[in-house]
Design an enzyme around this catalytic site. Structure first.
Site, PDB file in Angstrom:
ATOM      1  N   ARG A  77      -4.538 -10.083   4.121  1.00 49.93           N
ATOM      2  CA  ARG A  77      -4.770 -10.031   2.665  1.00 49.93           C
ATOM      3  C   ARG A  77      -3.448  -9.634   2.006  1.00 49.93           C
ATOM      4  NH1 ARG A  77      -6.212  -6.415  -1.348  1.00 49.93           N
ATOM      5  NH2 ARG A  77      -7.781  -7.162  -2.831  1.00 49.93           N
ATOM      6  N   LYS A 114       0.826  -1.226   0.000  1.00 45.53           N
ATOM      7  CA  LYS A 114       0.000   0.000   0.000  1.00 45.53           C
ATOM      8  C   LYS A 114       0.853   1.265   0.000  1.00 45.53           C
ATOM      9  CE  LYS A 114      -4.448  -1.710   0.999  1.00 45.53           C
ATOM     10  NZ  LYS A 114      -5.619  -1.812   1.823  1.00 45.53           N
TER      11      LYS A 114
HETATM   12  C1  9MG Z   1      -9.942  -4.865  -2.156  1.00 41.99           C
HETATM   13  N1  9MG Z   1      -9.062  -4.411  -1.094  1.00 41.99           N
HETATM   14  C2  9MG Z   1      -7.953  -3.628  -1.248  1.00 41.99           C
HETATM   15  N2  9MG Z   1      -7.418  -3.374  -0.055  1.00 41.99           N
HETATM   16  C3  9MG Z   1      -8.174  -4.024   0.862  1.00 41.99           C
HETATM   17  C4  9MG Z   1      -8.138  -4.134   2.259  1.00 41.99           C
HETATM   18  O1  9MG Z   1      -7.216  -3.512   2.979  1.00 41.99           O
HETATM   19  N3  9MG Z   1      -9.086  -4.865   2.878  1.00 41.99           N
HETATM   20  C5  9MG Z   1     -10.054  -5.475   2.147  1.00 41.99           C
HETATM   21  N4  9MG Z   1     -10.969  -6.189   2.831  1.00 41.99           N
HETATM   22  N5  9MG Z   1     -10.140  -5.405   0.817  1.00 41.99           N
HETATM   23  C6  9MG Z   1      -9.224  -4.678   0.199  1.00 41.99           C
END
Ligand code: 9MG
Length: 280
Positions: A257, A223
């Site tokens: 994730r 990110k």
């Molecule tokens: C689709 N997406 C992109 N970043 C995300 C995040 O931090 N959490 C979730 N649940 N989906 C995300």
């Protein structure tokens, strides 16, 4: 603590789940364009499962800051064939990252088990009725605004408290819509309507959300706040992503994730091995 998503059931405490990201978009945040082809997306998803992903998150609309929305028809064209092909081949839950109730319904009918709702702040309850009908898992993520507008100028008096209040209120509304608590994962939504400082505060105080008694999902992979803080380009953010993932595990998160699944699984397992010996 349990997490149920259709035929899948996870009982925590157990090793954290790594959710592998498969973007089927031409403009996605960090691997844009590579997996628009159905064969390539399916192959990537299988590769992530082989690397240890225990959930696959399929997305057909980019949620990167500034991204333009896509039509329902286009999103369906992107994700449905991938979900359809994977549903018969993998034995782990398929999640679909979508804002659209119609896409959620079609994805669940094609075999998806979890709706990853990055617009859980929605007012319209249709999405929740669909999740309830299919007994699907649901990711309730905090966000401000839409991907196109969310990084305008996010302001909070106390981001940790406000996200906590949002979870409390949503858990009540989700319950009233027929979504049982054990089907819900909570996610603070790193980068969704938050400055780098807000993201850091949420990560530093993640443990406070464990009082909600729901598993916590965290998405930090590649990110932009990592890039901002460390001056790292997109393809150089793995160490920063892993550091945040390990801290999240230490704070009590249950689902990470990630794009880089093999590396994340290794970092998470190592963190868990050390934590298991605390005080021994
Ligand atoms: C689709 N997406 C992109 N970043 C995300 C995040 O931090 N959490 C979730 N649940 N989906 C995300």
């Amino acid at each position: 603590m349990q997490f149920h998503a259709r035929q899948f059931e996870f009982a925590f405490p157990r090793p954290a789940l790594v959710m592998g990201v498969v973007n089927v978009t031409p403009d996605s945040f960090s691997d844009g364009g590579k997996f628009l082809d159905v064969d390539a997306a399916v192959a990537r998803a299988l590769e992530l499962a082989a690397q240890g992903a225990e959930i696959l998150d399929i997305g057909g609309e980019s949620t990167r800051p500034g991204a333009e929305p896509v039509t329902e028809a286009e999103e369906l064209r992107r994700v449905l064939p991938v979900i359809g092909r994977l549903a018969g081949r993998v034995h782990i839950p398929i999640s679909v990252d979508t804002l659209k109730p119609a896409v959620a319904r079609a994805a669940l009918a094609a075999g998806a088990c979890i709706i990853n709702d990055v617009a859980a702040h929605r007012e319209d309850s249709l999405m929740w009725e669909i999740v309830a009908e299919f007994k699907a898992g649901y990711v309730c993520m905090h966000a401000r605004g839409t991907p196109r507008t969310m990084q305008g100028n996010p302001v909070y008096r106390d981001v940790v408290r406000e996200v906590g209040e949002f979870f409390q209120e949503r858990l009540e509304r989700l319950n009233a819509s027929g979504i049982a608590a054990e089907r819900i994962l909570l996610d603070v939504g790193v980068g969704f309507g938050k400055t780098a400082e807000h993201n850091l505060q949420l990560l530093a105080n993640l443990r406070s959300f464990t009082t909600m008694a729901r598993p916590l999902l965290i998405g930090v992979s590649r990110k932009s706040f990592i890039g901002k803080l460390l001056g790292a380009d997109l393809d150089k953010r793995l160490p920063g992503s892993l550091a945040c993932a390990c801290l999240a595990i230490e704070a009590g998160a249950q689902v990470i994730r990630a794009h880089d699944v093999a590396e994340t699984v290794q970092a998470v397992r190592m963190t868990e091995a050390v934590l298991a010996r605390k005080g021994k």
